[in-house]
Design a protein around this motif. Structure first.
Motif, PDB file in Angstrom:
ATOM      1  N   VAL B 274       0.849  -1.200   0.000  1.00 49.18           N
ATOM      2  CA  VAL B 274       0.000   0.000   0.000  1.00 49.18           C
ATOM      3  C   VAL B 274       0.880   1.245   0.000  1.00 49.18           C
ATOM      4  O   VAL B 274       0.640   2.199  -0.758  1.00 49.18           O
ATOM      5  CB  VAL B 274      -0.944   0.003   1.224  1.00 49.18           C
ATOM      6  N   GLY B 275       1.921   1.227   0.830  1.00 48.90           N
ATOM      7  CA  GLY B 275       2.845   2.357   0.909  1.00 48.90           C
ATOM      8  C   GLY B 275       3.480   2.643  -0.439  1.00 48.90           C
ATOM      9  O   GLY B 275       3.562   3.796  -0.879  1.00 48.90           O
ATOM     10  N   ALA B 276       3.926   1.573  -1.113  1.00 53.60           N
ATOM     11  CA  ALA B 276       4.598   1.726  -2.403  1.00 53.60           C
ATOM     12  C   ALA B 276       3.650   2.320  -3.443  1.00 53.60           C
ATOM     13  O   ALA B 276       4.005   3.250  -4.172  1.00 53.60           O
ATOM     14  CB  ALA B 276       5.125   0.370  -2.865  1.00 53.60           C
ATOM     15  N   PHE B 277       2.438   1.795  -3.504  1.00 57.54           N
ATOM     16  CA  PHE B 277       1.460   2.285  -4.485  1.00 57.54           C
ATOM     17  C   PHE B 277       1.088   3.741  -4.217  1.00 57.54           C
ATOM     18  O   PHE B 277       0.969   4.545  -5.132  1.00 57.54           O
ATOM     19  CB  PHE B 277       0.198   1.422  -4.466  1.00 57.54           C
ATOM     20  N   PHE B 278       0.907   4.026  -2.920  1.00 56.89           N
ATOM     21  CA  PHE B 278       0.496   5.376  -2.527  1.00 56.89           C
ATOM     22  C   PHE B 278       1.572   6.383  -2.940  1.00 56.89           C
ATOM     23  O   PHE B 278       1.276   7.425  -3.513  1.00 56.89           O
ATOM     24  CB  PHE B 278       0.292   5.408  -1.011  1.00 56.89           C
TER      25      PHE B 278
END
Lengths: 151, 502
Positions: B274-278
């Motif tokens: 999620v962090g990477a996509f965000f």
């Protein structure tokens, strides 16, 4: 091929039945002696969750039954029959390995689980079987010699 | 709050040769497992858990943290080299990383991902070091109602990000929590779902369940695709570390992605993916040339790679201070604490500050060493991508079986592992995420105890049940999290309408 719609509908029905069964079992929970009167009954939380889970399952069932999909329109559970065969045979091999361990001991399981899984995956190259058995032997040695595990 | 003596002990712990060897071993293992497609950080930690049973707390936790960090970074190597993300956290890296590799700039892409990962990791450890002790001081005042609010928050957030369908997420989340009700009731001693076997008196064991959910289900899914060959071109794999000029150009991206990753990591239940996509979406949104994202530009690699490693330190904040896992990998890490007889939570900071400081310092060391090891090992480690699934699948299954037996000496626990694996496999095949299942299983006991105690404290009064300013703040944040999407969509549609009106 088995569609996500059918599989999910069957799964949610099974979940609802299981929730009902476990909720009935929870009715029979009895607290021990003096602690029996303290706080909420033991069945409260499991039954609350079972109700919640069954409700969610019912919503998912409704979505699949009425809309026909839940963000997975036209998708199947397995991409192909070959993938299904490999996955389900691997599952069977894992269960057989556990039964072999229960009945014949760890070494028998370690010797059979790798080749069984390779068979399930349709491996024909004998070198792969050799590598898998060699790795199984090293796992056994690491646990018994390095960590002192007794099987 | 600052304990100089504990810091001294932490340094001594870390400089112990055995701990240093484990730290390096953990980095190498994490890299290897991260590179192998399908085997992510939770599986890497789960497979190493049995080995920690024989170790002291600090070396064992350092080993697992090294694996956690390196596995997240390792995922980017296969994402760049073959376009197959080794971990979920590296999915966003594929777009620009693999595009750059195909242009013959693989070394540059690997250098950017390594540098971003290290910077993100270091920033998040810095945040962890300063935030965690403060949060622990606040959390020590938490009662059942606050813990209930935190647990609900964590669960709902993980359900929201885990999949397209909210009710499917809630269903498996509820299932995970329900399974924790098996065993003797801690509050009044009632037997619940023990089915007449003493094995279930203590409930379903955490470690076999988590290893089964992550590792065994992955093995079964891997078996389906076992015969697919991975084509791999090993040219342009020599890492090229970005120069100061490039880093200076990317400094805003690095800072934003580090902070975003840390914040997303702190939110209970959110993970590295999620962090990477965000971070990727945020950089694309801010860019003057968003159309260049996906064509092989440094910004598209730095953002997700910085953010995904930054989630590690962030995820440890709620894990260490509240006992609420910040990610699925942190949920497995909780199992390691329990094996060591440690209960993560605010009191641990008072009781064992030496361990806490050892972990903080250890994470610094891990990130710095990861840089040097990554620099030299990538070229060799990348060759592991060629290891076929037909070898990985039987070996990981045997390791899982053997490891779980070694920890508990119980064949029953191996049965739990297998059953959990089958459950994980079934729900994954049906399009459910296993993140709510695993987080629900970890949060279940906290939820039940805090709910029952809160109801008892409230004594039938709804006002008293919600008479908790901190708890209300958490519920407000939860409502904002849920409603933010629909509100922003509505506002945007209104704004668009106004622009079009004249």
């Amino acid at each position: 091929m088995l569609t996500q719609r059918v599989a999910n509908m069957v799964f949610t029905v099974l979940v609802i039945i299981a929730c009902g069964y476990f909720a009935v079992v929870a009715q029979g929970f009895e607290a021990a002696g003096l602690l029996a009167s303290s706080g909420l009954p033991s069945r409260f939380f499991p039954q609350l969750l079972l109700g919640f889970t069954a409700l969610c399952a019912a919503v998912v069932l409704y979505v699949y039954a009425v809309k026909g999909e839940a963000g997975d329109e036209g998708q199947t559970v397995f991409a192909s029959s070959a993938e299904a065969r490999r996955g389900l045979l691997a599952l069977g091999a894992a269960v057989v390995s556990y039964i072999v361990w229960q009945n014949f001991g760890y070494i028998a399981m370690a010797l059979t689980s790798g080749p069984l899984l390779c068979l399930a995956m349709g491996v024909r190259n004998p070198a792969v079987y050799g590598v898998v058995l060699a790795l199984a032997a090293s796992v056994y040695l690491v646990f018994t010699q390095l960590l002192g595990t007794q099987f | 709050m600052f304990d100089a003596a504990a810091v001294g002990v932490a340094f001594a712990n870390l400089l112990d040769p055995f701990t240093m060897i484990l730290l390096v071993t953990g980095i190498l293992l994490g890299l290897v497992i991260g590179i192998l497609p399908g085997l992510g950080p939770p599986i890497a930690i789960a497979l190493a858990l049995p080995f920690t049973f024989y170790m002291e707390a600090v070396p064992s936790l350092i080993l697992l943290l090294a694996i956690y960090n390196a596995a997240i970074y390792g995922g980017s190597i296969s994402a760049i080299a073959v376009g197959i993300p080794g971990t979920g956290a590296a999915i966003a890296t594929v777009m620009d990383g693999h595009a750059m590799y195909k242009q013959g700039r693989g070394g540059e892409a690997l250098g950017l991902s390594l540098t971003g990962s290290i910077i993100g990791g270091l920033v998040s450890v810095l945040c962890l070091t300063f935030i965690a002790p403060v949060l622990a001081q606040v959390a020590i005042k938490f009662g059942p109602r606050e813990f209930l609010a935190i647990s609900i928050f964590g669960l709902v957030v993980v359900v929201r990000v885990a999949g397209a369908n909210l009710f499917k997420g809630l269903l498996v989340g509820g299932l995970g929590i329900f399974l924790t009700t098996w065993g003797l009731d801690e509050l009044n001693g009632a037997e619940r779902y023990t089915f007449g076997t003493y094995h279930l008196y203590e409930g379903i064991p955490l470690v076999p369940f988590l290893v089964g959910i992550f590792a065994v289900s992955e093995v079964l899914i891997g078996a389906e695709k076992a015969l697919k060959r991975i084509e791999f071109d090993k040219t342009s794999l020599t890492v090229k570390i970005p120069g100061l000029k490039t880093l200076s150009r990317l400094k805003g991206n690095l800072a934003r992605s580090s902070l975003l990753g840390t914040i997303i990591g702190i939110i209970p239940g959110e993970g590295a993916a999620v962090g990477a996509f965000f971070a990727y979406s945020e950089e694309k949104r801010r860019s003057k040339e968003p159309e260049r994202f996906g064509t092989g530009i440094p910004e598209g690699i730095v953002a997700p790679e910085t953010a995904n490693n930054a989630t590690v330190g962030g995820a440890l904040v709620p894990t260490l201070t509240l006992g609420v896992p910040g990610s699925p990998a942190a949920a497995v890490l909780l199992g390691a604490f329990l094996i060591q007889g440690l209960a993560p939570g605010p009191t641990l900071f008072d009781e064992r500050p030496d361990i806490m400081y050892s972990l903080f310092l250890g994470l610094f060391f891990i990130n710095i060493l990861l840089f040097f090891i990554g620099l030299f090992a990538i070229r060799f480690a990348a060759m592991l991508i060629k290891v076929p699934m037909t070898v990985i699948v039987p070996t990981v299954l045997l390791l899982s079986f053997t490891g779980i037996y070694a920890v508990s000496n119980s064949l029953f626990n191996v049965g739990v592992l297998l059953a959990a694996g089958v459950l994980g496999y079934v729900v994954r095949k049906l399009g459910y995420s296993i993140a709510p299942l695993s987080i629900g299983f970890v949060l279940g006991p906290i939820l039940e105890n805090s709910l029952r105690q809160s109801i008892t404290i409230a004594d039938g009064s709804t006002a008293e049940f919600f008479n908790t300013p901190i708890g209300l703040g958490i519920y407000a944040a939860l409502a904002l999290t849920i409603l933010w999407g629909p509100i922003s969509t509505w506002v945007r549609s209104r704004m668009a309408g106004k622009v079009e009106d004249p």
